[in-house]
Design an enzyme around this catalytic site. Structure first.
Site, PDB file in Angstrom:
ATOM      1  N   HIS A  32       0.823  -1.213   0.000  1.00 30.24           N
ATOM      2  CA  HIS A  32       0.000   0.000   0.000  1.00 30.24           C
ATOM      3  C   HIS A  32       0.859   1.266   0.000  1.00 30.24           C
ATOM      4  O   HIS A  32       0.363   2.344  -0.314  1.00 30.24           O
ATOM      5  CB  HIS A  32      -0.917  -0.014   1.229  1.00 30.24           C
ATOM      6  CG  HIS A  32      -2.346   0.315   0.939  1.00 30.24           C
ATOM      7  ND1 HIS A  32      -2.908   0.290  -0.320  1.00 30.24           N
ATOM      8  CD2 HIS A  32      -3.360   0.690   1.774  1.00 30.24           C
ATOM      9  CE1 HIS A  32      -4.191   0.615  -0.246  1.00 30.24           C
ATOM     10  NE2 HIS A  32      -4.484   0.874   1.009  1.00 30.24           N
ATOM     11  N   ASN A  78      -7.228   6.531   3.675  1.00 30.38           N
ATOM     12  CA  ASN A  78      -8.613   6.910   3.383  1.00 30.38           C
ATOM     13  C   ASN A  78      -8.914   8.392   3.587  1.00 30.38           C
ATOM     14  O   ASN A  78     -10.037   8.826   3.378  1.00 30.38           O
ATOM     15  CB  ASN A  78      -9.596   6.032   4.180  1.00 30.38           C
ATOM     16  CG  ASN A  78      -9.392   6.144   5.669  1.00 30.38           C
ATOM     17  OD1 ASN A  78      -8.484   6.820   6.142  1.00 30.38           O
ATOM     18  ND2 ASN A  78     -10.228   5.460   6.432  1.00 30.38           N
ATOM     19  N   ASP A 103      -0.595   2.065  -5.452  1.00 28.96           N
ATOM     20  CA  ASP A 103      -0.641   0.607  -5.624  1.00 28.96           C
ATOM     21  C   ASP A 103      -1.971   0.219  -6.265  1.00 28.96           C
ATOM     22  O   ASP A 103      -2.963   0.937  -6.124  1.00 28.96           O
ATOM     23  CB  ASP A 103      -0.488  -0.086  -4.271  1.00 28.96           C
ATOM     24  CG  ASP A 103      -1.633   0.254  -3.318  1.00 28.96           C
ATOM     25  OD1 ASP A 103      -1.782   1.444  -2.970  1.00 28.96           O
ATOM     26  OD2 ASP A 103      -2.394  -0.656  -2.938  1.00 28.96           O
ATOM     27  N   ASN A 124      -9.326   3.078  -1.455  1.00 29.13           N
ATOM     28  CA  ASN A 124      -9.797   4.122  -0.539  1.00 29.13           C
ATOM     29  C   ASN A 124      -9.066   5.444  -0.703  1.00 29.13           C
ATOM     30  O   ASN A 124      -9.662   6.507  -0.515  1.00 29.13           O
ATOM     31  CB  ASN A 124      -9.697   3.646   0.918  1.00 29.13           C
ATOM     32  CG  ASN A 124     -10.708   2.561   1.223  1.00 29.13           C
ATOM     33  OD1 ASN A 124     -11.759   2.485   0.593  1.00 29.13           O
ATOM     34  ND2 ASN A 124     -10.393   1.711   2.183  1.00 29.13           N
TER      35      ASN A 124
END
Length: 197
Positions: A32, A78, A103, A124
């Site tokens: 991530h 997020n 990613d 997100n």
């Protein structure tokens, strides 16, 4: 939402590059955080130094005669849009001069894809950006991290939050993605697509 009003001076920045990731030592080399790894490589290559700004880390660098700002939002994935939208407003950047490096589980591990626009596809960080920028028409460099293999018990969210393995040639992938950002900045999206997609 318009990023700046008519009559205001256009940006002095050629490209705002936002790399998505999560703050905290436990996330440093996770899938991530691929966007952060790429920005760190670009700052290293071009002598950028990081400072706290826009709820993130910002480094300004020169690439030939271009001025780039590298932004790592530190709001957690997020909430990335809050940081990126603040920087975009400050630099008066149009969506066509915003490149988001992130990613992507829908791309095979190690693949890159440069594109303009598109939906958040369950990401997100992208969802937050679209919401806070009021548009999805920004540039993207997608870094393929794949999905858990057959028999792997991890969920997709656990997969992206787990570290990149040695078999994934992290340095090679990050280096190629940094080359991709430089190509987009210097030669444009089409050239990057021809070379990296």
């Amino acid at each position: 939402m318009r990023l700046f009003r008519r009559g205001e001076k256009a940006s002095t920045l050629d490209l705002l590059v936002a790399g998505l990731g999560n703050p905290g030592r436990e996330y440093v080399r996770t899938r991530h955080n691929a966007g952060w790894l790429v920005l760190e490589e670009l700052a290293r290559r071009h002598g950028g130094s990081w400072r706290s700004k826009f709820s993130g880390s910002l480094a300004e660098v020169r690439l030939d005669d271009l001025r780039l700002a590298l932004l790592k939002p530190e709001t957690y994935m997020n909430e990335s849009g809050r940081s990126v939208a603040a920087a975009a407003r400050f630099f008066k950047v149009e969506p066509s001069s915003l490149l988001v490096v992130h990613d992507d589980v829908d791309l095979e591990a190690g693949r890159l894809q440069a594109r303009s626009g598109g939906g958040p596809a369950g990401h997100n960080g992208l969802r937050s950006l679209v919401q806070d920028l009021g548009t999805q028409e920004f540039l993207r460099l997608r870094i393929g991290v794949g999905r858990p293999g057959r028999g792997d018990p991890r969920s997709v969210s656990d997969w992206v939050l787990s570290p990149l393995g040695p078999e994934e040639d992290v340095e090679g992938l990050v280096g190629r993605a940094a080359d991709g950002v430089e190509t987009i900045a210097l030669e444009g999206l089409r050239a990057a697509q021809a070379r990296f997609n």
